[in-house]
Write a protein that holds these residues in place. Structure first.
Motif, PDB file in Angstrom:
ATOM      1  N   GLY A 101       0.819  -1.210   0.000  1.00  0.00           N
ATOM      2  CA  GLY A 101       0.000   0.000   0.000  1.00  0.00           C
ATOM      3  C   GLY A 101       0.853   1.260   0.000  1.00  0.00           C
ATOM      4  O   GLY A 101       0.536   2.244  -0.686  1.00  0.00           O
ATOM      5  N   LEU A 102       1.954   1.227   0.773  1.00  0.00           N
ATOM      6  CA  LEU A 102       2.836   2.391   0.810  1.00  0.00           C
ATOM      7  C   LEU A 102       3.496   2.616  -0.545  1.00  0.00           C
ATOM      8  O   LEU A 102       3.657   3.767  -0.986  1.00  0.00           O
ATOM      9  N   LEU A 103       3.871   1.523  -1.208  1.00  0.00           N
ATOM     10  CA  LEU A 103       4.474   1.657  -2.541  1.00  0.00           C
ATOM     11  C   LEU A 103       3.484   2.248  -3.536  1.00  0.00           C
ATOM     12  O   LEU A 103       3.832   3.112  -4.346  1.00  0.00           O
ATOM     13  N   VAL A 104       2.248   1.799  -3.478  1.00  0.00           N
ATOM     14  CA  VAL A 104       1.227   2.351  -4.389  1.00  0.00           C
ATOM     15  C   VAL A 104       1.000   3.832  -4.098  1.00  0.00           C
ATOM     16  O   VAL A 104       0.918   4.658  -5.024  1.00  0.00           O
ATOM     17  N   LEU A 105       0.901   4.200  -2.834  1.00  0.00           N
ATOM     18  CA  LEU A 105       0.711   5.610  -2.479  1.00  0.00           C
ATOM     19  C   LEU A 105       1.906   6.454  -2.921  1.00  0.00           C
ATOM     20  O   LEU A 105       1.741   7.581  -3.404  1.00  0.00           O
ATOM     21  N   TYR A 106       3.109   5.893  -2.753  1.00  0.00           N
ATOM     22  CA  TYR A 106       4.310   6.632  -3.179  1.00  0.00           C
ATOM     23  C   TYR A 106       4.309   6.825  -4.692  1.00  0.00           C
ATOM     24  O   TYR A 106       4.720   7.867  -5.209  1.00  0.00           O
ATOM     25  N   GLY A 107       3.843   5.805  -5.412  1.00  0.00           N
ATOM     26  CA  GLY A 107       3.748   5.943  -6.863  1.00  0.00           C
ATOM     27  C   GLY A 107       2.736   7.002  -7.268  1.00  0.00           C
ATOM     28  O   GLY A 107       3.000   7.817  -8.176  1.00  0.00           O
ATOM     29  N   LEU A 108       1.589   7.020  -6.602  1.00  0.00           N
ATOM     30  CA  LEU A 108       0.587   8.044  -6.898  1.00  0.00           C
ATOM     31  C   LEU A 108       1.115   9.448  -6.580  1.00  0.00           C
ATOM     32  O   LEU A 108       0.847  10.412  -7.308  1.00  0.00           O
ATOM     33  N   ALA A 159       5.130  -2.646  -8.475  1.00  0.00           N
ATOM     34  CA  ALA A 159       5.715  -3.488  -7.434  1.00  0.00           C
ATOM     35  C   ALA A 159       4.748  -3.702  -6.281  1.00  0.00           C
ATOM     36  O   ALA A 159       4.619  -4.806  -5.749  1.00  0.00           O
ATOM     37  N   GLY A 160       4.040  -2.616  -5.895  1.00  0.00           N
ATOM     38  CA  GLY A 160       3.074  -2.744  -4.808  1.00  0.00           C
ATOM     39  C   GLY A 160       1.968  -3.729  -5.133  1.00  0.00           C
ATOM     40  O   GLY A 160       1.594  -4.568  -4.312  1.00  0.00           O
ATOM     41  N   LEU A 161       1.431  -3.623  -6.361  1.00  0.00           N
ATOM     42  CA  LEU A 161       0.365  -4.550  -6.756  1.00  0.00           C
ATOM     43  C   LEU A 161       0.880  -5.975  -6.894  1.00  0.00           C
ATOM     44  O   LEU A 161       0.160  -6.941  -6.600  1.00  0.00           O
TER      45      LEU A 161
END
Length: 406
Positions: A101-108, A159-161
């Protein structure tokens, strides 16, 4: 987590009387919270976590009872494993379940930076980094840095997904390691379960013996005694009043037929011949033929379970069908028997008005206790308005296939 913070605070006061006083309530509050965590881990991951706590006896009144409860809780290894969870989980969750989740948020956030935030950061004189990319004034005019930001952001989201399910399972294994039962608690829980099921099995056996004795005393035994008295009277009437003796003989013959019928019914209640000869599938089908409701039976058993399990399952189905006829208001019942993953699985469904419950010492609770003797479980789904679905699972091994006699 406020509950965890409160528990840590109480533990820090444990050397004082106030800590001793508050410790049991803090432990039980934390256990309630962690039971919810176990349920979520069981639901969202491939890991199954059982409740690890040692059995707790009845709470005794007074200061001595409070002190005994404090000692039982503080000496339970699961209490300190819960404490370890409260301390370590906020850190470990960041590298396991929360990481995707943190990786997805960082990507956004990277997309936002590339779109307009980078310009604002530079405009207001700030400087920042996105991964290895330096966000400074003029960032919005540097195509290479914007493209790099978009590439890194996309990689983080991908990566997050990609690692999401794997990280959840890693978190589940961590949860089982800390929140699962220890060897000591597993043994204690197993002993408690065996003690309870043994007691229930003894009670059920005693009740069954009393039922057999009562049926014999009130039924066949009474008829046999009456028949013996009739035969004695016939012996005295043979020479003096043959006609009356003939009438008494006819009555004695009827009494013997009724006594035989009652004995056969009693034997069927102990262990039906069709169950012994043909197995549970055909025995349940025989039950369906005599049932007042329309019962459909589907049996997919490659061979027969062990006789004790087969008998317990048969009488459980028989009682469920009886309850359906008495209380459900149903017109049809479906019974499904199959063997899956080392379990005899039986599902009984009716189209009645629903609302059945395991509370209040109902017949279903008695069935649950009896199959619990074999480590069986019973699940009930009966919303108001129906349908009612009763599912039973009994662990067992199947015998080699056997040809039923014709």
């Amino acid at each position: 987590m406020l509950t965890g913070a409160w528990f840590i605070t109480v533990v820090s006061m444990i050397s004082s009387f106030l800590g001793v006083l508050l410790f049991p309530s803090a432990v039980m509050l934390l256990r309630t919270q962690l039971d919810a965590y176990r349920s979520r881990i069981n639901k969202w991951t491939d890991t199954r976590i059982e409740r690890p706590y040692l059995p707790q006896p009845e709470v005794e009144p007074g200061f001595q009872g409070m002190l005994k409860r404090f000692v039982r809780l503080i000496t339970d290894p699961a209490t300190w494993r819960d404490y370890l969870w409260v301390v370590l989980d906020p850190v470990l969750v960041l590298f396991t379940a929360a990481l995707p989740g943190l990786l997805v948020l960082y990507g956004l956030w990277g997309y936002v930076v590339a779109a307009f935030t980078g310009r604002w950061i530079g405009h207001y004189g700030g400087s920042d980094w996105y991964a290895y990319i330096h966000i400074t004034e003029g960032y919005d005019k540097d195509v290479s840095r914007i493209v790099s930001t978009l590439v890194v952001a996309t990689a983080c989201i991908a990566a997050g997904l990609l690692i999401g399910p794997k990280m959840l399972n890693v978190y589940g294994r961590w949860g089982r390691f800390i929140l699962g039962p220890t060897k000591k608690s597993e043994l204690a829980l197993r002993v408690r379960h065996l003690t309870e099921t043994r007691s229930e099995a003894v009670d059920a056996s005693a009740a069954e013996l009393r039922r057999i004795e009562r049926d014999l005393h009130d039924g066949a035994q009474a008829r046999l005694v009456a028949m013996g008295m009739s035969l004695g009277a016939i012996e005295h009437l043979l020479d003096r009043d043959p006609e009356k003796a003939r009438i008494l003989l006819a009555e004695a013959r009827q009494s013997s037929a009724k006594a035989l019928h009652e004995l056969r019914d009693l034997v069927r209640g102990i262990h039906p011949p069709v169950l012994a000869d043909r197995g549970i599938g055909d025995a349940v089908k025989a039950l369906a033929l005599d049932h007042p409701l329309r019962v459909e039976v589907a049996s997919d058993l490659p061979s027969r379970p062990e006789p004790p399990v087969e008998s317990a399952a048969y009488f459980a189905v028989s009682e469920i069908l009886t309850n359906a006829a008495k209380h459900s208001g149903a017109a049809r019942v479906w019974v499904d028997l199959r063997y899956e993953d080392g379990m005899l699985r039986i599902t009984v469904t009716d189209d009645g008005h629903g609302g059945a419950t395991l509370d209040g010492g109902t017949g279903l609770r008695g069935i649950e206790r009896r199959i619990g003797t074999f480590d069986g479980i019973l699940a009930l789904n009966s919303p108001v308005g129906g349908p009612t679905i009763v599912t039973m699972e009994l662990p067992c091994a199947l015998s080699s296939p056997k040809t039923s006699p014709s």
